[in-house]
Design a protein around this motif. Sequence first.
Motif, mmCIF file in Angstrom:
data_model
loop_
_atom_site.group_PDB
_atom_site.id
_atom_site.type_symbol
_atom_site.label_atom_id
_atom_site.label_comp_id
_atom_site.label_asym_id
_atom_site.label_seq_id
_atom_site.Cartn_x
_atom_site.Cartn_y
_atom_site.Cartn_z
ATOM 1 N N UNK A 1 57.090 26.539 47.924
ATOM 2 C CA UNK A 1 57.225 26.738 46.486
ATOM 3 C C UNK A 1 56.370 25.694 45.793
ATOM 4 N N UNK A 2 55.547 26.146 44.893
ATOM 5 C CA UNK A 2 54.659 25.255 44.183
ATOM 6 C C UNK A 2 55.074 25.191 42.721
ATOM 7 N N UNK A 3 55.259 23.996 42.266
ATOM 8 C CA UNK A 3 55.645 23.784 40.881
ATOM 9 C C UNK A 3 54.606 24.411 39.947
ATOM 10 N N UNK A 4 55.064 25.213 39.026
ATOM 11 C CA UNK A 4 54.141 25.828 38.084
ATOM 12 C C UNK A 4 53.663 27.210 38.491
ATOM 13 N N UNK A 5 53.928 27.569 39.736
ATOM 14 C CA UNK A 5 53.520 28.894 40.195
ATOM 15 C C UNK A 5 54.525 29.937 39.716
ATOM 16 N N UNK A 6 54.063 31.156 39.533
ATOM 17 C CA UNK A 6 54.961 32.219 39.077
ATOM 18 C C UNK A 6 56.114 32.421 40.055
ATOM 19 N N UNK A 7 57.267 32.693 39.510
ATOM 20 C CA UNK A 7 58.445 32.859 40.339
ATOM 21 C C UNK A 7 58.318 34.074 41.253
ATOM 22 N N UNK A 8 58.624 33.869 42.503
ATOM 23 C CA UNK A 8 58.560 34.988 43.449
ATOM 24 C C UNK A 8 59.905 35.183 44.138
ATOM 25 N N UNK B 1 66.497 25.570 59.758
ATOM 26 C CA UNK B 1 65.660 24.428 59.434
ATOM 27 C C UNK B 1 66.131 23.617 58.242
ATOM 28 N N UNK B 2 65.307 22.668 57.835
ATOM 29 C CA UNK B 2 65.612 21.787 56.717
ATOM 30 C C UNK B 2 64.427 21.740 55.762
ATOM 31 N N UNK B 3 64.752 21.538 54.511
ATOM 32 C CA UNK B 3 63.770 21.680 53.451
ATOM 33 C C UNK B 3 64.010 20.623 52.384
ATOM 34 N N UNK B 4 62.962 20.197 51.715
ATOM 35 C CA UNK B 4 63.160 19.315 50.568
ATOM 36 C C UNK B 4 62.691 19.981 49.296
ATOM 37 N N UNK B 5 63.390 19.683 48.213
ATOM 38 C CA UNK B 5 63.026 20.209 46.902
ATOM 39 C C UNK B 5 62.621 19.018 46.059
ATOM 40 N N UNK B 6 61.439 19.062 45.514
ATOM 41 C CA UNK B 6 60.950 17.887 44.798
ATOM 42 C C UNK B 6 60.147 18.253 43.566
ATOM 43 N N UNK B 7 59.906 17.253 42.776
ATOM 44 C CA UNK B 7 59.164 17.401 41.542
ATOM 45 C C UNK B 7 58.033 16.395 41.557
ATOM 46 N N UNK B 8 56.852 16.843 41.200
ATOM 47 C CA UNK B 8 55.727 15.921 41.127
ATOM 48 C C UNK B 8 55.858 15.097 39.856
ATOM 49 N N UNK B 9 55.571 13.823 39.971
ATOM 50 C CA UNK B 9 55.564 13.010 38.761
ATOM 51 C C UNK B 9 54.143 12.549 38.493
ATOM 52 N N UNK B 10 53.959 11.962 37.356
ATOM 53 C CA UNK B 10 52.653 11.636 36.809
ATOM 54 C C UNK B 10 51.565 11.280 37.833
ATOM 55 N N UNK B 11 51.684 10.127 38.456
ATOM 56 C CA UNK B 11 50.613 9.592 39.303
ATOM 57 C C UNK B 11 50.415 10.445 40.550
ATOM 58 N N UNK C 1 57.994 30.412 35.588
ATOM 59 C CA UNK C 1 57.370 29.695 36.707
ATOM 60 C C UNK C 1 58.376 28.717 37.316
ATOM 61 N N UNK C 2 58.131 28.342 38.527
ATOM 62 C CA UNK C 2 58.999 27.358 39.184
ATOM 63 C C UNK C 2 58.836 25.987 38.539
ATOM 64 N N UNK C 3 59.939 25.297 38.386
ATOM 65 C CA UNK C 3 59.813 23.945 37.854
ATOM 66 C C UNK C 3 59.992 22.897 38.951
ATOM 67 N N UNK C 4 59.991 23.353 40.166
ATOM 68 C CA UNK C 4 60.065 22.439 41.313
ATOM 69 C C UNK C 4 59.129 22.931 42.426
ATOM 70 N N UNK C 5 58.907 22.030 43.374
ATOM 71 C CA UNK C 5 58.188 22.412 44.579
ATOM 72 C C UNK C 5 59.142 22.298 45.744
ATOM 73 N N UNK C 6 58.849 23.001 46.819
ATOM 74 C CA UNK C 6 59.673 22.861 48.006
ATOM 75 C C UNK C 6 58.811 22.961 49.248
#
Length: 221
Positions: A30-37, A45-55, A80-85
């Motif tokens: 999942x890419x932050x900002x990409x259209x929801x699918x 398995x295991x997964x992390x959900x994260x958000x990109x910050x400025x830098x 759009x997704x507001x997170x990445x995974x």
Amino acid sequence: MIKKHIHTEAIQPYLKQKNTFPCNKKQQFILEGAPVSGLYFIYEGCVKVFKQTANKNSQIIRFSKNGEIVGHRGFGTNYVYDISASALTDSILCNFSTDVLIEMLHKTPPLMFDFMLFYADQLQKSEANAKRFAQMTVREKVINGLLFIMQKFGQTDSFINITLSRKDIADFAGTSTDQVIRVISALKKEGLLNAKGKRLGIPDVEKFEAQLKETQYFLEG
DNA sequence: GCATTAATTGGTC
DNA sequence: GACCAATTAATGC
């Protein structure tokens, strides 16, 4: 949550419409900002959900493991997704398109109800979370984070059942990689933490917990 | 085995 | 506590 309903008659047709695919370690799905699918169910398995910050930093919002879902925030009004995974281990994921999911929920009230509970729970946790971050010392953040990770993924032979990079731990605890490493090596010297290469373990959970002062309960759940 | 990444330590502000 | 540099360990191919 979906798993609980997986054998009910009503949703069988929808289960056939899911798209199951493998996702290797470190692969982002999942890419932050990409259209929801749609929504992803972690089959294995295991997964992390994260958000990109400025830098170039990122903040890990939460971890998910098999049986849980990811991408549920993109469902509904969001465009759009507001997170990445991305995957922390080699995983198998199931994707449900938004359309299929909506229909599935409409046709299966008990499932809808569980979804609602899930959202309410997530909201409650994230509110509880927000309060407690600022006034913790780095050491407390790291201890708290490690405790949570241990609790979530479990431990065998005094080693946590998942190997996270120091950076991931830092992103989750809200500090830098440097700090995490320093706290970890201090804890190791104090005999509060097992460390063999990247693997970490808590030999005495009670003692470890006792390192946290006063009002410290765990992140999420 | 080599080449790339990640972990660790030490130092400076 | 943030940032950087140098060394060493781990990992992928």
